[in-house]
Design an enzyme around this catalytic site. Structure first.
Site, mmCIF file in Angstrom:
data_model
loop_
_atom_site.group_PDB
_atom_site.id
_atom_site.type_symbol
_atom_site.label_atom_id
_atom_site.label_comp_id
_atom_site.label_asym_id
_atom_site.label_seq_id
_atom_site.Cartn_x
_atom_site.Cartn_y
_atom_site.Cartn_z
ATOM 1 N N HIS A 168 1.213 7.986 -3.721
ATOM 2 C CA HIS A 168 1.406 6.828 -4.624
ATOM 3 C C HIS A 168 0.656 7.167 -5.902
ATOM 4 C CE1 HIS A 168 1.897 5.087 -0.585
ATOM 5 N NE2 HIS A 168 2.606 4.115 -1.122
ATOM 6 N N ALA B 69 6.969 6.983 -0.719
ATOM 7 C CA ALA B 69 5.805 7.692 -0.187
ATOM 8 C C ALA B 69 5.997 8.121 1.261
ATOM 9 C CB ALA B 69 4.582 6.774 -0.272
ATOM 10 N N ASP C 143 -2.280 5.724 -1.226
ATOM 11 C CA ASP C 143 -2.950 4.683 -2.028
ATOM 12 C C ASP C 143 -1.925 3.639 -2.495
ATOM 13 O OD1 ASP C 143 -4.689 3.306 -3.712
ATOM 14 O OD2 ASP C 143 -4.588 4.802 -5.309
HETATM 15 N N1 SAM Z 1 -3.164 6.650 -6.727
HETATM 16 C C1 SAM Z 1 -3.181 6.147 -8.107
HETATM 17 C C2 SAM Z 1 -4.524 6.448 -8.720
HETATM 18 O O1 SAM Z 1 -5.532 6.432 -7.994
HETATM 19 O O2 SAM Z 1 -4.583 6.709 -9.918
HETATM 20 C C3 SAM Z 1 -2.895 4.657 -8.166
HETATM 21 C C4 SAM Z 1 -1.737 4.222 -7.387
HETATM 22 S S1 SAM Z 1 -1.329 2.532 -7.486
HETATM 23 C C5 SAM Z 1 -2.567 1.773 -6.523
HETATM 24 C C6 SAM Z 1 0.087 2.479 -6.441
HETATM 25 C C7 SAM Z 1 1.307 3.171 -7.003
HETATM 26 O O3 SAM Z 1 2.287 3.281 -5.956
HETATM 27 C C8 SAM Z 1 2.002 2.431 -8.126
HETATM 28 O O4 SAM Z 1 2.126 3.290 -9.228
HETATM 29 C C9 SAM Z 1 3.362 2.049 -7.566
HETATM 30 O O5 SAM Z 1 4.404 2.093 -8.532
HETATM 31 C C10 SAM Z 1 3.582 3.116 -6.510
HETATM 32 N N2 SAM Z 1 4.456 2.749 -5.381
HETATM 33 C C11 SAM Z 1 4.723 1.533 -4.872
HETATM 34 N N3 SAM Z 1 5.486 1.624 -3.768
HETATM 35 C C12 SAM Z 1 5.700 2.951 -3.560
HETATM 36 C C13 SAM Z 1 6.381 3.700 -2.562
HETATM 37 N N4 SAM Z 1 7.012 3.096 -1.550
HETATM 38 N N5 SAM Z 1 6.374 5.040 -2.652
HETATM 39 C C14 SAM Z 1 5.724 5.674 -3.675
HETATM 40 N N6 SAM Z 1 5.071 5.023 -4.652
HETATM 41 C C15 SAM Z 1 5.038 3.675 -4.592
#
Ligand code: SAM
Length: 280
Positions: free
Chosen positions: A41, A143, A163
């Protein structure tokens, strides 16, 4: 998908998560053999803390804003603070490294990183952040699908960061299932799963679900900055770490209390404990 990380970048939860992430990466760098980082993520990679959405919430003021320009509260924070410093060489805090930029700072020429982001706009930003970077591949994908697609990595060493934004009510259950699947594919990898501490019962259910998978060597690290007397706010930040590096528990037992003292709080504290010990 309403969640955008720019509103939260550099907040206390990010500081805790990224400080531990940087320590794990530091450990991976200790051996010359190549390693791979899978960030499921990934977000957009770097965040402008002076931008309108970031200033709207001003969450970084109580996070990285409290550490910036001051002596590190604990030496274990050095790899993290160095990564923030590297994006802001002139001394003014503007750019905040998300997990991909923290990890990229740790990669050596023999290492590699796979970034996964589902949101189309964020995936586009991420692709442009790492355009022409041959150590990094960016995938617009789910993810949990990516865990199947990219594990195990050919390097046989490395880290998976999971995450999620916790927009879905079943996110804890999906994380536990995702971890079980990923661990079956790659039992020697390091896995770090971030979770919000709002409702303690939800955290207990998650930890029970992970314990029931039988996965050994699971460390829990938590930092809370409010007492857990309401679930209507973010009281703290947790990381469940499978196969943590040797002595990470000891370092976190000293570092997280120092971080707690350096950040604003109305209570809470730090805790580090083993959910499941090493398999005998
Ligand atoms: N890991 C990043 C950091 O520490 O800089 C922050 C991530 S943020 C908490 C969560 C991210 O997951 C968002 O950008 C969102 O768009 C993405 N997201 C949401 N659902 C997802 C999925 N099913 N698969 C992949 N990414 C996803």
């Amino acid at each position: 998908m309403n969640y955008r990380h720019i509103f939260h970048a550099g907040n206390p939860a990010d500081v805790m998560k990224h400080a531990v992430l940087a320590l794990i990466l530091d450990h991976l760098r200790a051996k010359p053999a190549p390693f791979c980082v899978l960030d499921t993520h990934a977000g957009i990679g770097r965040y402008d803390l002076t931008s309108e959405p970031a200033r709207k919430t001003a969450e970084s003021d109580d996070g990285i804003g409290r550490l910036w320009g001051r002596p590190a509260p604990h030496p274990g924070l050095a790899p993290y603070l160095d990564a923030v410093q590297a994006l802001n060489p002139d001394g003014a805090l503007r750019w905040y490294p998300g997990s991909p930029r923290i990890a990229r700072a740790a990669l050596r020429p023999q290492d590699r990183m796979v970034l996964v982001e589902l949101h189309p706009d964020d995936a586009r930003s991420l692709k442009s952040e790492f355009a022409d970077d041959r150590a990094v591949s960016v995938h617009q994908s789910d993810a949990y699908t990516a865990l199947k697609a990219h594990l195990p990595p050919k390097e046989k060493r490395g880290l998976v960061l999971i995450d999620p934004p916790f927009e879905q009510p079943d996110e804890f259950a999906r994380m536990a299932e995702g971890l079980a699947l990923a661990h079956r594919r790659w039992s020697t990898g390091i896995f770090a799963l971030w979770y919000p501490i709002k409702e303690r019962a939800a955290v207990w259910r998650f930890q029970d679900a992970v314990e029931k998978t039988g996965i050994p060597k699971v460390l829990i690290a938590e930092l809370t900055w409010h007492p857990e007397d309401t679930h209507l706010r973010l009281n703290g930040s947790g990381l469940l770490i499978v196969n943590p590096p040797w002595k990470l528990d000891e370092t976190l037992r000293a570092m997280l209390p120092a971080l707690h003292d350096a950040l604003p709080s109305t209570g809470g504290g730090a805790s580090v404990s083993w959910l499941t010990p090493e398999a005998s």
